[in-house]
Design a protein around this motif. Structure first.
Motif, PDB file in Angstrom:
ATOM      1  N   GLY A   1     -39.985  17.714  45.145  1.00  2.23           N
ATOM      2  CA  GLY A   1     -40.111  18.056  43.610  1.00  2.23           C
ATOM      3  C   GLY A   1     -39.224  16.697  43.077  1.00  2.23           C
TER       4      GLY A   1
ATOM      5  N   LYS B   1     -29.989  28.058  36.699  1.00  5.09           N
ATOM      6  CA  LYS B   1     -30.718  29.314  36.528  1.00  5.09           C
ATOM      7  C   LYS B   1     -30.177  30.424  36.302  1.00  5.09           C
ATOM      8  CE  LYS B   1     -33.485  25.960  38.393  1.00  5.09           C
ATOM      9  NZ  LYS B   1     -33.362  25.452  39.610  1.00  5.09           N
TER      10      LYS B   1
ATOM     11  N   PHE C   1     -45.942  18.603  33.020  1.00  7.88           N
ATOM     12  CA  PHE C   1     -46.486  18.620  34.285  1.00  7.88           C
ATOM     13  C   PHE C   1     -47.870  19.139  34.391  1.00  7.88           C
ATOM     14  CE2 PHE C   1     -42.024  18.505  35.487  1.00  7.88           C
ATOM     15  CZ  PHE C   1     -42.158  17.696  36.470  1.00  7.88           C
ATOM     16  N   GLU C   2     -48.054  20.279  33.507  1.00  4.09           N
ATOM     17  CA  GLU C   2     -49.363  20.932  33.661  1.00  4.09           C
ATOM     18  C   GLU C   2     -50.543  19.897  33.326  1.00  4.09           C
ATOM     19  OE1 GLU C   2     -46.677  22.230  32.568  1.00  4.09           O
ATOM     20  OE2 GLU C   2     -46.601  24.000  33.781  1.00  4.09           O
TER      21      GLU C   2
ATOM     22  N   GLY D   1     -39.466  25.428  41.767  1.00  4.47           N
ATOM     23  CA  GLY D   1     -40.478  24.838  40.478  1.00  4.47           C
ATOM     24  C   GLY D   1     -41.498  24.355  41.041  1.00  4.47           C
ATOM     25  N   GLY D   2     -41.633  23.494  42.150  1.00  2.91           N
ATOM     26  CA  GLY D   2     -42.641  22.813  42.555  1.00  2.91           C
ATOM     27  C   GLY D   2     -43.984  23.708  42.700  1.00  2.91           C
TER      28      GLY D   2
ATOM     29  N   GLY E   1     -37.963  22.463  45.234  1.00  2.00           N
ATOM     30  CA  GLY E   1     -37.182  22.374  44.240  1.00  2.00           C
ATOM     31  C   GLY E   1     -37.256  20.823  44.192  1.00  2.00           C
ATOM     32  N   THR E   2     -35.798  20.413  43.855  1.00  2.00           N
ATOM     33  CA  THR E   2     -35.662  18.814  43.972  1.00  2.00           C
ATOM     34  C   THR E   2     -36.132  18.523  45.646  1.00  2.00           C
ATOM     35  OG1 THR E   2     -33.637  19.102  42.474  1.00  2.00           O
ATOM     36  CG2 THR E   2     -33.879  17.068  43.756  1.00  2.00           C
TER      37      THR E   2
ATOM     38  N   VAL F   1     -47.028  23.900  40.170  1.00  2.54           N
ATOM     39  CA  VAL F   1     -48.274  22.943  39.721  1.00  2.54           C
ATOM     40  C   VAL F   1     -48.733  22.338  40.993  1.00  2.54           C
ATOM     41  CG1 VAL F   1     -47.543  22.427  37.484  1.00  2.54           C
ATOM     42  CG2 VAL F   1     -46.424  21.196  39.497  1.00  2.54           C
TER      43      VAL F   1
ATOM     44  N   THR G   1     -30.175  21.779  42.120  1.00  3.44           N
ATOM     45  CA  THR G   1     -29.739  20.458  41.511  1.00  3.44           C
ATOM     46  C   THR G   1     -30.274  19.850  40.075  1.00  3.44           C
ATOM     47  OG1 THR G   1     -30.289  20.287  44.073  1.00  3.44           O
ATOM     48  CG2 THR G   1     -29.781  18.210  42.714  1.00  3.44           C
ATOM     49  N   SER G   2     -31.643  20.165  39.729  1.00  6.99           N
ATOM     50  CA  SER G   2     -32.102  19.948  38.469  1.00  6.99           C
ATOM     51  C   SER G   2     -31.454  20.894  37.340  1.00  6.99           C
ATOM     52  CB  SER G   2     -33.570  19.777  38.547  1.00  6.99           C
ATOM     53  OG  SER G   2     -34.073  21.273  38.775  1.00  6.99           O
TER      54      SER G   2
HETATM   55  N1  ADP Z   1     -43.591  22.904  34.769  1.00  5.63           N
HETATM   56  C1  ADP Z   1     -42.542  22.433  35.487  1.00  5.63           C
HETATM   57  N2  ADP Z   1     -41.461  22.090  34.788  1.00  5.63           N
HETATM   58  C2  ADP Z   1     -40.530  21.717  35.536  1.00  5.63           C
HETATM   59  N3  ADP Z   1     -40.387  21.408  36.921  1.00  5.63           N
HETATM   60  C3  ADP Z   1     -41.469  21.498  37.266  1.00  5.63           C
HETATM   61  C4  ADP Z   1     -42.563  22.159  36.759  1.00  5.63           C
HETATM   62  N4  ADP Z   1     -43.390  21.958  37.475  1.00  5.63           N
HETATM   63  C5  ADP Z   1     -43.301  21.565  38.632  1.00  5.63           C
HETATM   64  N5  ADP Z   1     -42.006  21.338  38.528  1.00  5.63           N
HETATM   65  C6  ADP Z   1     -41.141  20.610  39.769  1.00  5.63           C
HETATM   66  O1  ADP Z   1     -40.063  21.593  40.126  1.00  5.63           O
HETATM   67  C7  ADP Z   1     -38.826  20.590  40.218  1.00  5.63           C
HETATM   68  C8  ADP Z   1     -37.653  21.593  39.978  1.00  5.63           C
HETATM   69  O2  ADP Z   1     -37.624  22.695  40.858  1.00  5.63           O
HETATM   70  P1  ADP Z   1     -36.411  23.670  40.785  1.00  5.63           P
HETATM   71  O3  ADP Z   1     -36.877  24.837  41.848  1.00  5.63           O
HETATM   72  O4  ADP Z   1     -36.116  24.172  39.526  1.00  5.63           O
HETATM   73  O5  ADP Z   1     -35.339  22.702  41.437  1.00  5.63           O
HETATM   74  P2  ADP Z   1     -33.757  22.897  41.703  1.00  5.63           P
HETATM   75  O6  ADP Z   1     -33.666  24.160  42.497  1.00  5.63           O
HETATM   76  O7  ADP Z   1     -33.430  21.786  42.671  1.00  5.63           O
HETATM   77  O8  ADP Z   1     -33.203  22.597  40.307  1.00  5.63           O
HETATM   78  C9  ADP Z   1     -39.124  19.472  39.709  1.00  5.63           C
HETATM   79  O9  ADP Z   1     -38.391  18.389  40.372  1.00  5.63           O
HETATM   80  C10 ADP Z   1     -40.527  19.328  39.685  1.00  5.63           C
HETATM   81  O10 ADP Z   1     -41.162  18.426  40.559  1.00  5.63           O
END
Ligand code: ADP
Ligand code: 5SP
Length: 436
Positions: free
Chosen positions: A302, A15, A318-319, A402-403, A261-262, A406, A11-12
């Motif tokens: 996320g 990849k 984020f870090e 992504g979550g 993720g989102t 961190v 969603t964000s």
């Molecule tokens: N270093 C980072 N960079 C980007 N997103 C991060 C990072 N660390 C944690 N996140 C979290 O990861 C989420 C995105 O995860 P991701 O799996 O890519 O989502 P999606 O599958 O919905 O696109 C963000 O909303 C954020 O909260």
């Protein structure tokens, strides 16, 4: 050396990963996607952007090592679930896609339950009608945008649209079709009864294939735009959570997945045996043929942290945000509810919204950050409890998305060397709960 490309339509961001036959990841690229939120509770995206950003991500990988393109044998997909894409007779998109976290369809869910019956719908599909699923979105368009509805030749799910653009072939597959709540789970076909009783023409449902099905070679236009070889084969792929479950080895009882993720997802493997869930838990087809999984979803997991960072700490990454979080577990009494877009599990409520509760003058940005992370964690824990109450074995959780980079990485011991792929035992989660 031969390779495959994995395309994950999140969603964000979209990849793309280049993987060798032995499973080694050789390269990856990510391109952001725009979320359109014209009203509270609405969430849409432009399917053209899904395609153009996929092209950009694949091109980036090929540009870094052009010679490899000859050795890329195939590509496949995983994608955000439930989103509604409507196509006209030329396969042109009729309106922006309505996404999984769009909660405008409460009335349509009530209508579905009135016409089909909640229990009967569960018998047919394994699920109740919830706002995020595709069927209520179709009914919303039928009611509010009838001109678009009559022009519709096909509906598609998000990653199936990207595959259509890449191959020119139009299909859906079982793991994503289950999330429409129009799939008869026993017969593995679109439910004539649901479609007929709700006035949805069966002709707009795409033909169904298995996740592992070969659907064709990529189109010359996609090959030219990306640098890929025209003979590259394309395979159907699956719903992001079904694919995540395979990738994480959630393939036997007791194994569970947490994807942040989102959204935030907790899912647990169900084999071919008992196939019933209740309330806001979902039952969907696994990517492994014949198997199922039970799942609950926090809509803004996320997304809550991302929203918080954008609004209150746009100048740091984020870090930095998390490493400067000095507040102790419990955030000195500050609570956050992560309901920025309403909620699906366990509180199935389109109207509920997020909140900080108990703010006082001692609280700093560090307390707010911790409260956000704890709010997300406890929301996921509520789903974990629901899964256990439903009799699911949850012995081990694999975390992806992504979550975890961190939110969990700084808390839990890392077993895998991959930063986005953490693996921890349940007793660690319990330790964390007790400390809070
Ligand atoms: N270093 C980072 N960079 C980007 N997103 C991060 C990072 N660390 C944690 N996140 C979290 O990861 C989420 C995105 O995860 P991701 O799996 O890519 O989502 P999606 O599958 O919905 O696109 C963000 O909303 C954020 O909260
Ligand atoms: O709605 C669901 C599952 O039912 C979501 O999990 C979507 O599939 C989106 O996933 P992310 O973009 O958060 O990875």
């Amino acid at each position: 050396m031969s390779y495959v490309l994995g395309i994950d339509l999140g969603t964000s961001a979209v990849k793309v990963m280049l993987v060798g036959k032995d499973g080694t990841v050789h390269d990856e690229a990510s391109k952001p996607l725009t979320l359109i939120q014209p009203q509270s509770g609405y969430s849409e995206q432009n399917p053209e952007e899904w395609y153009s950003q996929t092209v950009e991500a694949v091109k980036e990988i090929i540009t870094r090592a052009p010679a490899r393109s000859q050795d890329i044998e195939g590509l496949s997909f995983s994608g955000q679930m439930h989103g509604l894409v409507l196509l006209d007779e030329n396969n042109d998109v009729l309106r922006p896609a309505i996404l999984w976290n769009d909660t405008r369809t409460s009335k349509q869910c009530e209508h579905i339950h009135r016409i089909i019956g909640k229990e009967h719908l569960r018998e047919l599909t394994g699920n109740e009608a919830l706002e995020g699923f595709t069927l209520p979105k179709l009914l919303w368009v039928k009611e509010h945008e009838p001109d678009i509805f009559v022009e519709t030749s096909y509906f598609l799910l998000p990653k199936d649209y990207v595959r259509l653009r890449i191959t020119g072939k139009l299909h859906s597959e079982y793991s994503d079709a289950a999330g429409t709540i129009m799939l008869n789970k026993e017969k593995n076909e679109w439910s004539e009864e649901i479609l007929h009783r709700l006035g949805i023409p069966a002709a707009i449902c795409p033909p169904l294939v298995h996740s592992h099905a070969f659907v064709g070679e990529i189109q010359p236009s996609f090959a030219q735009a990306t640098g890929l070889n025209e003979q590259t084969g394309a395979f159907a792929g699956g719903a992001d959570n079904a694919c995540g479950a395979i990738g994480s080895g959630v393939l036997s009882a007791g194994k569970s997945l947490c994807s942040i993720g989102t959204s935030g997802v907790l899912l647990s493997y169900q084999g071919e045996g008992k196939r019933e869930v209740s309330g806001p838990l979902h039952l969907f087809h696994h990517g492994k043929a014949g198997a199922y999984y039970t799942m609950g979803v926090t809509l803004s997991a996320g997304q809550s942290l991302h929203w918080f960072k954008e609004q209150f700490a746009p100048d740091v990454d984020f870090e930095t945000l998390l490493s400067n979080m000095s507040a102790k577990p419990g955030a000195s009494g500050l609570l956050f509810t992560p309901y920025l877009s309403g909620e699906r599990t366990p509180h199935s409520d389109a109207m509920i919204r997020g909140s900080f509760i108990g703010l006082d003058a001692r609280h700093t940005r560090g307390h707010l950050t911790r409260a956000v992370i704890e709010g997300i964690t406890f929301s996921l824990n509520e789903t974990l409890q629901l899964l256990r109450d439903a009799g699911q074995e949850v012995d081990e959780i694999i975390s992806i998305g992504g979550g975890p980079k961190v939110m969990l990485g700084y808390r839990f011991r890392r077993i895998s060397s991959e930063p986005t792929f953490l693996h921890w035992k349940m007793n660690r989660v319990q330790v964390w709960e007790q400390r809070c």
